[in-house]
Design a protein around this motif. Structure first.
Motif, PDB file in Angstrom:
ATOM      1  N   UNK A 147       0.809  -1.225   0.000  1.00 32.78           N
ATOM      2  CA  UNK A 147       0.000   0.000   0.000  1.00 32.78           C
ATOM      3  C   UNK A 147       0.844   1.278   0.000  1.00 32.78           C
ATOM      4  N   UNK A 148       2.156   1.135  -0.127  1.00 31.04           N
ATOM      5  CA  UNK A 148       2.954   2.336  -0.409  1.00 31.04           C
ATOM      6  C   UNK A 148       2.667   2.857  -1.813  1.00 31.04           C
ATOM      7  N   UNK A 149       1.917   2.056  -2.585  1.00 27.60           N
ATOM      8  CA  UNK A 149       1.531   2.506  -3.929  1.00 27.60           C
ATOM      9  C   UNK A 149       0.625   3.728  -3.869  1.00 27.60           C
ATOM     10  N   UNK A 150      -0.017   3.964  -2.723  1.00 25.44           N
ATOM     11  CA  UNK A 150      -0.915   5.119  -2.590  1.00 25.44           C
ATOM     12  C   UNK A 150      -0.182   6.375  -2.126  1.00 25.44           C
ATOM     13  N   UNK A 151       1.107   6.264  -1.773  1.00 25.82           N
ATOM     14  CA  UNK A 151       1.865   7.420  -1.301  1.00 25.82           C
ATOM     15  C   UNK A 151       2.169   8.359  -2.464  1.00 25.82           C
ATOM     16  N   UNK A 152       1.881   9.629  -2.262  1.00 29.14           N
ATOM     17  CA  UNK A 152       2.132  10.626  -3.305  1.00 29.14           C
ATOM     18  C   UNK A 152       3.642  10.844  -3.449  1.00 29.14           C
ATOM     19  N   UNK A 153       4.127  10.795  -4.657  1.00 33.10           N
ATOM     20  CA  UNK A 153       5.546  11.032  -4.921  1.00 33.10           C
ATOM     21  C   UNK A 153       6.451   9.874  -4.591  1.00 33.10           C
ATOM     22  N   UNK A 154       5.863   8.715  -4.268  1.00 36.37           N
ATOM     23  CA  UNK A 154       6.685   7.560  -3.894  1.00 36.37           C
ATOM     24  C   UNK A 154       7.345   6.935  -5.133  1.00 36.37           C
ATOM     25  N   UNK A 155       8.606   6.457  -4.955  1.00 36.96           N
ATOM     26  CA  UNK A 155       9.321   5.755  -6.018  1.00 36.96           C
ATOM     27  C   UNK A 155       9.443   4.266  -5.729  1.00 36.96           C
ATOM     28  N   UNK A 156       8.687   3.804  -4.721  1.00 36.53           N
ATOM     29  CA  UNK A 156       8.726   2.380  -4.391  1.00 36.53           C
ATOM     30  C   UNK A 156       8.153   1.565  -5.548  1.00 36.53           C
ATOM     31  N   UNK A 157       8.552   0.288  -5.563  1.00 38.05           N
ATOM     32  CA  UNK A 157       8.134  -0.577  -6.676  1.00 38.05           C
ATOM     33  C   UNK A 157       6.610  -0.690  -6.788  1.00 38.05           C
ATOM     34  N   UNK A 158       5.844  -0.838  -5.688  1.00 37.32           N
ATOM     35  CA  UNK A 158       4.376  -0.874  -5.824  1.00 37.32           C
ATOM     36  C   UNK A 158       3.806   0.414  -6.418  1.00 37.32           C
ATOM     37  N   UNK A 159       4.410   1.575  -6.076  1.00 37.80           N
ATOM     38  CA  UNK A 159       3.931   2.839  -6.619  1.00 37.80           C
ATOM     39  C   UNK A 159       4.184   2.918  -8.121  1.00 37.80           C
TER      40      UNK A 159
END
Length: 796
Positions: free
Chosen positions: A118-130
């Motif tokens: 759910x880090x995919x929902x973080x704004x500006x995130x560069x994580x793989x889920x995002x």
């Protein structure tokens, strides 16, 4: 001081929105997800049969395949009405909500793998889920865009922009129609335009909290609530470059035809109560824009229809205003006007966010003025002022305030901020000045005749004219004075880019000032000649009287008009004041007096078929409470109704007469104006309660037309509504009539008051019994501590 406890239902607040529209959207998304599970077998296997989006297991809400298939369903399979596909932003929002529903449940306390997903929902995130989610959204966009191109669908679904020229055309049409409804619509649209706001936001303005006057800029400022963002912005009322885009003239028309009432309990004190009570505000405003559009104009406005797009919507006002601002002023000024956020590297923007100075450039553009040089601030044109009339024409400010109060029919029930000595009084004076300044133009164009007639009648009733001039000539003279002062003050404060425009405005100011001075010069010369003539006549009369000549005595006596003038009657007083009619009377020439006096333009103006103002009124044009007061000889004269409308009006008036007590009817003429209006409104509210009871007895529920849309609102029924409700209360099948009779209004009211009084007594008796019980309980348990004390001491 003991703090007060607020009443009402305690409702826990969540992290997401809770508005009716957002709740409906969530319900729609859940239904679509349920359809997705039922239609896609693979999805049912992934969810293990679960179809409720809010109750999926933790391992399921982390499934990328589930969301990929849901995205495919939204793009390829799901269709809305008429077989249309979802728009790109709508489909992406549905996907986002589905993912966010799981994030709200498990992101904070789920397993490590769940929290990582759910880090995919973080704004500006560069994580793989995002990165994965961003790619999925791009694929949705490409697929839907491709379908739209292949099917020939319209790619841009945004509302067509509405620009200043459209607003001016609609304003011109509405003011030509000139009814109270048309002028109220004009003020509403002008208020929304100068704010560059969202359509629904205009309903939240109030007189007592949102309007303020800025003495430095000599303009009004309106605090504008943005419900979508939870932020407030400032809207500056800059006077328009002409009468069709002037917010002060529109506000003056509104005050002259609509009498706002202030409630001390601070409920229903909206500036635009009819709009606030409307259910779908955006749809109502769209109807305002289209009512006079050629080709789709309603019957009432067909004669004044104008050329605006038939597809115009209220949603186009904000993009149209944004386009004009973006091309005229820097972004930091434009966003202050529109209310958008503009972040920068400095906190400087935060301090400037709602200041008057930063709002002026954008307000000038929306009011039709040339923008100031790029990036510069200016005070802008100040509002029209009555000070020029008091200075040049020698009329006291107290007299002009009395003129304003009478023109706008202010009384003790009017909002306090509009009255003398309060916060927005200068804004009210500016609105009156705008009406005077544009009087001559609007008279020649045949606009807002009801307002024009009211200005004439007010001047006549206050006897503000001089030199034998009619009220019409007085107002025209005032208007030229106000205009010359307005242009003279505006020119140095408006930094235009074009020198030619500067010269044009300067020449207009000089020309207007020259005309005013020439009028004053002729008037002074006329007064001087009349005074000299009067002095000669008086000298002759005295000489003849001293000589004892009967002929001289007769000459001194003159005719009846001359005697009245010499005796100091009203005609003589007028002569002493410099009236040409009075001077003719003093000369003893009654024919000359009649010829010298000008025929006043008075109440006959209302009876003439001017423009498109109907001669015969309709019941749906007036509030029932206002008509009831008119029927008692209070306020304005009773309008002349069509034959087909008289019966409808009589039903409403009979309901009021039947509900009012005899003591209220007897005291009504003696009450102050504001108290009369409050009494009429209280009787109206009782009638509404009775109608609600009748509908509840007939159908078991209250119809929507007798309900309020929002808390704190109050119904305001038109005179036509009473017959409509009576007809609905008659059972068409059985013929049984559930409509309340006007003759039983007082008895119903008496029973209701007795029941209410009895309930209050029962409640009071109940409170007394509870107090006695508490006191006895307190006395009984007061001995327990001593008992326990003895008991505990025994243990020790």
């Amino acid at each position: 001081m003991t703090p007060a406890v607020a009443t009402g239902t305690n409702r826990p607040l969540g992290s997401q929105g809770s508005s009716a529209s957002w709740t409906a959207s969530k319900r729609t998304i859940k239904n679509i997800f349920h359809m997705f599970i039922e239609a896609v077998p693979e999805a049912r296997q992934i969810t293990r049969g679960h179809t409720d989006l809010d109750h999926l297991p933790e391992d399921v809400v982390c499934s990328r395949e589930l969301y990929a298939r849901f995205a495919g369903f939204l793009v390829e399979q799901y269709k809305i009405k008429d077989g249309q596909r979802l728009k790109v932003n709508t489909a992406r929002n549905y996907l986002n909500y589905a993912i966010q529903a799981g994030s709200d449940r498990f992101k904070a306390n789920g397993a490590p793998a769940t929290r990582l997903f759910f880090t995919c929902t973080d704004i500006g995130s560069n994580a793989e889920p995002a990165v994965w989610l961003q790619g999925l959204r791009r694929q949705m966009h490409r697929a839907l865009f491709g379908h739209a191109v292949e099917e020939g669908a319209c790619l841009d679904q945004s509302a067509a922009p509405v620009y200043l020229e459209h607003i001016k055309r609609i304003s011109r049409a509405l003011v030509m129609e000139g009814s109270q409804e048309a002028l109220a619509r004009r003020f509403t649209l002008m208020n929304l335009w100068i704010s560059a706001g969202r359509a629904s936001e205009v309903q939240w303005s109030t007189y007592d909290t949102t309007l303020k006057w800025d003495a430095e800029f000599e303009n009004a400022g309106q605090a504008w609530a943005q419900m979508k963002t939870g932020r407030e912005k400032l809207v500056v009322w800059v006077p328009g470059v002409d009468r069709h885009c002037c917010i002060y003239a529109a506000h003056g028309d509104y005050l002259a035809t609509t009498r706002p009432m202030y409630n001390s309990d601070r409920t229903d004190n909206w500036m635009l109560p009819e709009l606030h009570r409307a259910g779908a505000v955006r749809a109502v405003l769209t109807s305002y824009l289209r009512c006079a559009a050629r080709g789709v104009a309603t019957k009432k406005y067909e004669a004044v229809a104008c050329d605006v797009p038939q597809t115009t919507t209220a949603g186009g006002i904000r993009p149209g205003a944004c386009n004009m601002l973006a091309s005229s002023v820097p972004a930091e000024f434009a966003t202050t006007t529109t209310g958008h956020e503009l972040s920068g590297s400095s906190a400087f923007y935060e301090y400037l966010d709602c200041t008057h100075a930063r709002c002026v450039p954008g307000a000038m553009v929306l009011a039709g003025w040339e923008p100031p040089p790029w990036g510069t601030l200016t005070k802008g044109p100040s509002a029209p002022s009555l000070r020029a009339i008091t200075t040049i024409h020698g009329i006291s400010s107290e007299t002009m305030d009395a003129f304003v109060d009478r023109l706008f029919s202010f009384d003790s029930a009017s909002p306090p901020t509009l009255r003398v000595g309060n916060a927005f009084r200068e804004g009210v004076r500016a609105s009156a000045a705008a009406l005077i300044m544009y009087f001559e133009e609007r008279w020649n164009a045949g606009e807002a005749r009801s307002v024009q007639a009211k200005i004439i009648q007010t001047v006549e009733s206050m006897e503000c004219g001089a030199g034998g001039r009619s009220a019409h000539e007085v107002v025209v003279s005032w208007g030229r004075t106000v205009r010359s002062a307005f242009l003279a003050r505006a020119q140095p404060r408006v930094a235009t880019a074009a020198v030619s425009d500067h010269a044009i405005h300067a020449s207009e100011a000089i020309r207007a000032l020259s005309t005013t001075l020439a009028d004053l010069g002729r008037h002074v010369h006329s007064l001087r000649k009349e005074v000299l003539d009067l002095r000669d006549k008086l000298d002759c009369s005295r000489a003849a009287a001293a000589a004892g000549s009967s002929g001289g005595a007769a000459a001194a006596a003159g005719n009846s008009n001359g005697a009245a003038a010499a005796a100091g009657s009203s005609g003589g007083a007028a002569a002493a004041a410099g009236s040409s009619g009075g001077a003719a009377a003093a000369a003893g020439n009654s024919n000359g007096a009649a010829a010298a006096s000008k025929k006043p333009v008075g109440n006959a103006l209302l009876l003439q078929p001017i423009g498109n103002v109907p001669q015969l009124a309709k019941a749906n044009q007036y509030l029932a409470e206002d008509l009831w007061l008119m029927s008692k000889g209070i306020g304005e004269s009773m309008p002349v109704f069509k034959e087909s409308e008289k019966g409808r009006v009589k039903i409403a008036l009979d309901m009021f007469d039947g509900m009012a007590t005899q003591s209220e009817l007897d005291s009504l003429p003696k009450l102050e104006d504001g108290e009369q209006r409050r009494l009429a409104r209280s009787i109206h509210d009782l009638i509404v309660l009775r109608l609600r009871e009748a509908f509840t007895a007939k159908e078991g529920k209250v119809p929507p037309c007798l309900k309020t849309k929002k808390k704190g609102d109050a119904l305001r029924l038109k005179a036509s509504a009473y017959e409509d409700r009576m007809r609905e209360l008659k059972d068409q099948r059985s013929g049984k009539d559930h409509a309340p009779s006007s003759s039983t209004g007082r008895s119903w009211r008496l029973k209701r008051e007795r029941k209410q009084h009895g309930d209050d007594e029962q409640e009071q008796l109940g409170e007394e019994r509870m107090s006695k019980r508490a006191a006895s309980s307190s006395g009984m348990f007061g001995s327990i501590p001593s008992l326990f004390g003895g008991w505990q001491g025994g243990f020790e």
